[in-house]
Design a protein around this motif. Sequence first.
Motif, short mmCIF file in Angstrom:
data_model
loop_
_atom_site.label_atom_id
_atom_site.label_comp_id
_atom_site.label_asym_id
_atom_site.label_seq_id
_atom_site.Cartn_x
_atom_site.Cartn_y
_atom_site.Cartn_z
N VAL A 21 45.78 46.02 53.69
CA VAL A 21 46.97 46.73 53.04
C VAL A 21 46.64 47.41 51.86
O VAL A 21 45.73 46.88 50.99
N VAL A 22 46.84 48.89 51.66
CA VAL A 22 46.33 49.59 50.64
C VAL A 22 47.66 49.97 49.67
O VAL A 22 48.71 50.40 50.27
N VAL A 23 47.35 49.73 48.46
CA VAL A 23 48.28 50.08 47.44
C VAL A 23 47.89 51.05 46.59
O VAL A 23 46.89 50.96 46.13
N TYR A 24 48.61 52.18 46.63
CA TYR A 24 48.29 53.43 46.08
C TYR A 24 48.90 53.80 44.73
O TYR A 24 50.13 53.35 44.78
N GLY A 25 48.30 54.37 43.70
CA GLY A 25 48.86 54.83 42.67
C GLY A 25 47.96 55.09 41.34
O GLY A 25 46.70 55.18 41.62
N ALA A 26 48.58 55.41 40.44
CA ALA A 26 47.92 55.80 39.12
C ALA A 26 46.87 54.53 38.59
O ALA A 26 47.34 53.35 38.93
N THR A 27 45.63 54.77 38.29
CA THR A 27 44.88 53.81 38.01
C THR A 27 45.27 52.70 36.85
O THR A 27 45.02 51.66 37.20
N ARG A 28 45.57 53.24 35.86
CA ARG A 28 46.27 52.40 34.81
C ARG A 28 47.70 51.60 35.07
O ARG A 28 47.47 50.43 35.00
N ALA A 29 48.43 51.99 35.95
CA ALA A 29 49.53 51.32 36.63
C ALA A 29 49.13 50.35 37.65
O ALA A 29 49.74 49.24 37.54
N LEU A 30 48.00 50.59 38.23
CA LEU A 30 47.57 49.75 39.24
C LEU A 30 46.73 48.45 38.57
O LEU A 30 47.11 47.36 38.77
N ALA A 31 46.03 48.94 37.45
CA ALA A 31 45.63 47.84 36.46
C ALA A 31 46.47 46.99 35.92
O ALA A 31 46.16 45.79 35.82
N THR A 32 47.63 47.50 35.57
CA THR A 32 48.60 46.58 34.77
C THR A 32 49.08 45.71 35.75
O THR A 32 49.44 44.45 35.61
N ARG A 33 49.51 46.24 37.12
CA ARG A 33 49.85 45.36 38.36
C ARG A 33 48.80 44.04 38.35
O ARG A 33 49.31 42.98 38.59
N ILE A 34 47.69 44.35 38.55
CA ILE A 34 46.58 43.37 38.75
C ILE A 34 46.71 42.65 37.67
O ILE A 34 46.34 41.37 37.75
N GLU A 35 46.47 43.03 36.32
CA GLU A 35 46.50 42.05 35.31
C GLU A 35 47.71 41.17 35.22
O GLU A 35 47.44 39.94 34.72
N HIS A 36 48.93 41.44 35.63
CA HIS A 36 49.92 40.59 35.97
C HIS A 36 50.04 40.10 37.06
O HIS A 36 51.21 39.48 37.30
#
Length: 81
Positions: free
Chosen positions: A33-48
């Motif tokens: 499953v691939v989730v695409y997005g802006a790098t910073r936004a993805l990082a925020t999701r991962i951090e949370h």
Amino acid sequence: GAPTLTVHAAADLRRALPEVVKAWRAAGGDSVVVVYGATRALATRIEHGAPADAFLAADERVVADLAARGVVVDSTRTAYA
């Protein structure tokens, strides 16, 4: 069923990554499953707490920030130019 890998990938990879996933599956790899997005936004999701088996970022500094916070295992980081 088979395990599913969750990959968070920079939006710039939207054209190339489907072929990589297709080859992975053809070689007998797990489903992806691939989730695409802006790098910073993805990082925020991962951090949370968003589940991520891999993070393909467009900005190495963002990944370094995650590593500094203990969100990613530093020894798993690889940079490509």
